[in-house]
Design a protein around this motif. Structure first.
Motif, PDB file in Angstrom:
ATOM      1  N   TRP A 131       0.845  -1.188   0.000  1.00 55.93           N
ATOM      2  CA  TRP A 131       0.000   0.000   0.000  1.00 55.93           C
ATOM      3  C   TRP A 131       0.881   1.239   0.000  1.00 55.93           C
ATOM      4  CZ3 TRP A 131       0.087  -3.440   4.133  1.00 55.93           C
ATOM      5  CH2 TRP A 131       0.716  -2.992   5.309  1.00 55.93           C
ATOM      6  N   ALA A 132       0.308   2.328  -0.489  1.00 54.83           N
ATOM      7  CA  ALA A 132       0.976   3.628  -0.507  1.00 54.83           C
ATOM      8  C   ALA A 132      -0.072   4.665  -0.129  1.00 54.83           C
ATOM      9  CB  ALA A 132       1.558   3.913  -1.884  1.00 54.83           C
ATOM     10  N   ILE A 133       0.023   5.175   1.093  1.00 56.85           N
ATOM     11  CA  ILE A 133      -0.942   6.170   1.566  1.00 56.85           C
ATOM     12  C   ILE A 133      -0.293   7.548   1.449  1.00 56.85           C
ATOM     13  CG2 ILE A 133      -2.381   6.947   3.478  1.00 56.85           C
ATOM     14  CD1 ILE A 133      -2.424   4.123   4.539  1.00 56.85           C
ATOM     15  N   GLU A 134      -0.703   8.305   0.438  1.00 53.77           N
ATOM     16  CA  GLU A 134      -0.241   9.677   0.228  1.00 53.77           C
ATOM     17  C   GLU A 134       1.272   9.773   0.062  1.00 53.77           C
ATOM     18  OE1 GLU A 134      -2.236  12.311   3.114  1.00 53.77           O
ATOM     19  OE2 GLU A 134      -3.794  10.772   3.276  1.00 53.77           O
ATOM     20  N   SER A 135       1.852   8.768  -0.592  1.00 53.05           N
ATOM     21  CA  SER A 135       3.289   8.811  -0.876  1.00 53.05           C
ATOM     22  C   SER A 135       3.576   8.788  -2.372  1.00 53.05           C
ATOM     23  CB  SER A 135       4.005   7.629  -0.207  1.00 53.05           C
ATOM     24  OG  SER A 135       3.521   6.393  -0.702  1.00 53.05           O
ATOM     25  N   SER A 136       2.638   8.306  -3.176  1.00 50.34           N
ATOM     26  CA  SER A 136       2.874   8.277  -4.626  1.00 50.34           C
ATOM     27  C   SER A 136       3.092   9.684  -5.173  1.00 50.34           C
ATOM     28  CB  SER A 136       1.693   7.617  -5.347  1.00 50.34           C
ATOM     29  OG  SER A 136       0.490   8.345  -5.136  1.00 50.34           O
ATOM     30  N   GLU A 137       2.508  10.682  -4.517  1.00 52.27           N
ATOM     31  CA  GLU A 137       2.676  12.069  -4.949  1.00 52.27           C
ATOM     32  C   GLU A 137       4.140  12.503  -4.912  1.00 52.27           C
ATOM     33  OE1 GLU A 137      -1.199  11.611  -2.650  1.00 52.27           O
ATOM     34  OE2 GLU A 137       0.845  10.861  -2.579  1.00 52.27           O
ATOM     35  N   HIS A 138       4.926  11.886  -4.014  1.00 49.62           N
ATOM     36  CA  HIS A 138       6.333  12.254  -3.854  1.00 49.62           C
ATOM     37  C   HIS A 138       7.257  11.481  -4.795  1.00 49.62           C
ATOM     38  CE1 HIS A 138       5.779  14.922  -0.495  1.00 49.62           C
ATOM     39  NE2 HIS A 138       5.216  14.000   0.255  1.00 49.62           N
ATOM     40  N   MET A 139       6.715  10.592  -5.607  1.00 45.56           N
ATOM     41  CA  MET A 139       7.554   9.775  -6.470  1.00 45.56           C
ATOM     42  C   MET A 139       7.983  10.561  -7.714  1.00 45.56           C
ATOM     43  SD  MET A 139       7.863   6.857  -4.960  1.00 45.56           S
ATOM     44  CE  MET A 139       7.113   6.231  -3.435  1.00 45.56           C
ATOM     45  N   VAL A 140       9.290  10.608  -7.937  1.00 48.62           N
ATOM     46  CA  VAL A 140       9.827  11.328  -9.091  1.00 48.62           C
ATOM     47  C   VAL A 140       9.410  10.645 -10.389  1.00 48.62           C
ATOM     48  CG1 VAL A 140      11.948  12.029 -10.254  1.00 48.62           C
ATOM     49  CG2 VAL A 140      11.773  12.196  -7.763  1.00 48.62           C
ATOM     50  N   ASP A 141       9.428   9.314 -10.381  1.00 49.78           N
ATOM     51  CA  ASP A 141       9.100   8.525 -11.567  1.00 49.78           C
ATOM     52  C   ASP A 141       7.870   7.684 -11.238  1.00 49.78           C
ATOM     53  OD1 ASP A 141       8.948   6.768 -13.696  1.00 49.78           O
ATOM     54  OD2 ASP A 141      11.109   6.426 -13.822  1.00 49.78           O
ATOM     55  N   LYS A 142       6.701   8.186 -11.536  1.00 43.05           N
ATOM     56  CA  LYS A 142       5.478   7.487 -11.146  1.00 43.05           C
ATOM     57  C   LYS A 142       5.268   6.167 -11.910  1.00 43.05           C
ATOM     58  CE  LYS A 142       2.833  11.205  -9.002  1.00 43.05           C
ATOM     59  NZ  LYS A 142       4.009  12.030  -8.713  1.00 43.05           N
ATOM     60  N   PRO A 143       5.538   6.098 -13.208  1.00 42.28           N
ATOM     61  CA  PRO A 143       5.430   4.795 -13.860  1.00 42.28           C
ATOM     62  C   PRO A 143       6.300   3.730 -13.195  1.00 42.28           C
ATOM     63  CG  PRO A 143       5.508   6.512 -15.513  1.00 42.28           C
ATOM     64  CD  PRO A 143       5.810   7.173 -14.194  1.00 42.28           C
ATOM     65  N   ARG A 144       7.500   4.121 -12.771  1.00 43.28           N
ATOM     66  CA  ARG A 144       8.383   3.160 -12.093  1.00 43.28           C
ATOM     67  C   ARG A 144       7.841   2.790 -10.721  1.00 43.28           C
ATOM     68  NH1 ARG A 144      14.853   4.065 -11.000  1.00 43.28           N
ATOM     69  NH2 ARG A 144      15.242   2.058  -9.967  1.00 43.28           N
ATOM     70  N   PHE A 145       7.181   3.730 -10.051  1.00 41.81           N
ATOM     71  CA  PHE A 145       6.519   3.445  -8.783  1.00 41.81           C
ATOM     72  C   PHE A 145       5.550   2.265  -8.944  1.00 41.81           C
ATOM     73  CE2 PHE A 145       2.284   4.360  -6.891  1.00 41.81           C
ATOM     74  CZ  PHE A 145       2.549   4.099  -5.552  1.00 41.81           C
ATOM     75  N   PHE A 146       4.754   2.296  -9.987  1.00 42.93           N
ATOM     76  CA  PHE A 146       3.825   1.198 -10.258  1.00 42.93           C
ATOM     77  C   PHE A 146       4.576  -0.062 -10.694  1.00 42.93           C
ATOM     78  CE2 PHE A 146       0.869   4.770 -10.650  1.00 42.93           C
ATOM     79  CZ  PHE A 146      -0.273   4.268 -10.052  1.00 42.93           C
ATOM     80  N   ALA A 147       5.585   0.101 -11.545  1.00 41.74           N
ATOM     81  CA  ALA A 147       6.316  -1.058 -12.055  1.00 41.74           C
ATOM     82  C   ALA A 147       7.025  -1.818 -10.938  1.00 41.74           C
ATOM     83  CB  ALA A 147       7.324  -0.609 -13.109  1.00 41.74           C
ATOM     84  N   GLU A 148       7.587  -1.086  -9.962  1.00 37.33           N
ATOM     85  CA  GLU A 148       8.255  -1.749  -8.851  1.00 37.33           C
ATOM     86  C   GLU A 148       7.263  -2.525  -7.985  1.00 37.33           C
ATOM     87  OE1 GLU A 148      11.698  -2.108  -7.653  1.00 37.33           O
ATOM     88  OE2 GLU A 148      11.567  -1.981  -9.831  1.00 37.33           O
ATOM     89  N   ALA A 149       6.086  -1.970  -7.787  1.00 38.13           N
ATOM     90  CA  ALA A 149       5.066  -2.693  -7.021  1.00 38.13           C
ATOM     91  C   ALA A 149       4.653  -3.967  -7.759  1.00 38.13           C
ATOM     92  CB  ALA A 149       3.854  -1.792  -6.791  1.00 38.13           C
ATOM     93  N   GLN A 150       4.500  -3.873  -9.065  1.00 39.28           N
ATOM     94  CA  GLN A 150       4.150  -5.041  -9.873  1.00 39.28           C
ATOM     95  C   GLN A 150       5.239  -6.105  -9.777  1.00 39.28           C
ATOM     96  OE1 GLN A 150       1.593  -6.027 -11.593  1.00 39.28           O
ATOM     97  NE2 GLN A 150       2.368  -7.492 -13.082  1.00 39.28           N
ATOM     98  N   ARG A 151       6.489  -5.689  -9.801  1.00 39.91           N
ATOM     99  CA  ARG A 151       7.608  -6.631  -9.734  1.00 39.91           C
ATOM    100  C   ARG A 151       7.689  -7.323  -8.382  1.00 39.91           C
ATOM    101  NH1 ARG A 151      12.490  -6.803  -7.613  1.00 39.91           N
ATOM    102  NH2 ARG A 151      12.436  -4.658  -6.826  1.00 39.91           N
ATOM    103  N   VAL A 152       7.518  -6.563  -7.307  1.00 40.40           N
ATOM    104  CA  VAL A 152       7.726  -7.084  -5.957  1.00 40.40           C
ATOM    105  C   VAL A 152       6.550  -7.937  -5.484  1.00 40.40           C
ATOM    106  CG1 VAL A 152       7.920  -6.361  -3.541  1.00 40.40           C
ATOM    107  CG2 VAL A 152       9.311  -5.248  -5.284  1.00 40.40           C
ATOM    108  N   LEU A 153       5.361  -7.667  -5.976  1.00 44.21           N
ATOM    109  CA  LEU A 153       4.197  -8.439  -5.529  1.00 44.21           C
ATOM    110  C   LEU A 153       4.188  -9.834  -6.151  1.00 44.21           C
ATOM    111  CD1 LEU A 153       1.342  -5.770  -5.621  1.00 44.21           C
ATOM    112  CD2 LEU A 153       2.142  -7.023  -3.600  1.00 44.21           C
TER     113      LEU A 153
END
Length: 281
Positions: A131-153
């Motif tokens: 989960w990410a509660i109000e932290s995705s806004e701070h991500m410099v690379d948002k597509p990578r934010f999603f891609a890393e979650a997809q990889r780790v799950l």
């Protein structure tokens, strides 16, 4: 995507939370996120925990699962879910001050790390939920934010995101006087819309299983924080010292946040995503 006129990065985000640490704990509390008012009669503390519990429900957490808290702050959300749901949690924060505070109040099965989620070092398919509660806004690379979650799950893993979202096709004055300054003052590299988040989630390989706009039920967080800050400025010398001497001007965004919610420039959305299971793959 709303982008501030002064670029932000992970270093500036960490500096923001380290410098304003005393104010965040005094004004926003240990959870450092919105409250969710279901009935309207909850205390601020109950509302904050209601948002945490909503995330736990959306994830369908069960005891023994390995979980990730992306942007865990002081670890209070992770600690509550570890205790109430019986899960094991690794939390990631950019702030050394937040991690230091979390370490002073340890809870079994909660490990808080000072590390950028975009360089998390976790093995593939190693987590059951995130989960990410109000932290995705701070991500410099948002597509990578999603891609890393997809990889780790692991296959079938769920991902819940609670996010500040820009109004779709926001008018020029809302962008110029509300959304862009909120990004700049809050150290947000960018602020996306619901449609942009859903496009990035889908591109990363997630299935979107739920979305809820809870803006009306979280908006009262900001008037409460404004009152707390004004009181603290009058009675607490430490708050005055940090606020008046700070290089970070997020305290100026309090009235902007209130107006952004009231005008519809800013929304608060809860996304529920799922990684395909082995049979679906």
């Amino acid at each position: 995507m709303i982008v501030p006129d002064i670029s932000q990065n992970a270093v500036s985000v960490a500096d923001h939370y380290d410098e304003l640490d005393p104010i965040y704990r005094r004004v926003w509390g240990e959870h450092v996120h919105h409250g969710l008012w279901e009935t309207g009669r909850e205390t601020p503390g109950e509302a904050v925990e209601a948002l945490v519990d909503t995330v736990g429900d959306r994830l369908s957490l069960v005891p023994g699962q390995a979980c990730i808290d992306i942007g865990c702050g002081y670890g209070s959300t992770a600690k509550r879910l570890a205790v109430t749901r019986g899960v094991r949690i690794a939390g990631f924060t950019l702030s050394a001050e937040q991690a230091r505070y979390a370490a002073a109040y340890p809870v079994p099965d909660v490990d808080i790390q000072v590390r950028d989620w975009l360089d998390n070092g976790l093995p593939d398919a190693s987590a059951d939920a995130a989960w990410a509660i109000e932290s995705s806004e701070h991500m410099v690379d948002k597509p990578r934010f999603f891609a890393e979650a997809q990889r780790v799950l692991a296959p079938g893993g769920r991902f819940v995101i609670c996010a500040w979202l820009a109004e779709t096709d926001a008018s020029g004055w809302k962008v110029g006087h509300l959304l862009e300054p909120i990004c700049r003052e809050g150290r947000l590299p960018s602020l996306g819309t619901r449609e942009e988040y859903e496009a990035m989630a889908t591109a990363a390989g997630f299935t979107i299983t739920g979305y809820e706009d809870v803006s009306r039920r979280v908006a009262r967080t900001w008037p409460i924080c404004a009152r707390r800050l004004l009181k603290a400025l009058f009675v607490d010398p430490e708050t005055r010292r940090v606020a008046l001497g700070s290089r970070n001007l997020f305290v100026l965004s309090l009235p902007r946040m209130i107006l952004a919610y009231r005008t519809g420039a800013l929304h608060y959305g809860i996304f529920t995503l799922e990684k395909a299971g082995e049979d679906e793959r």
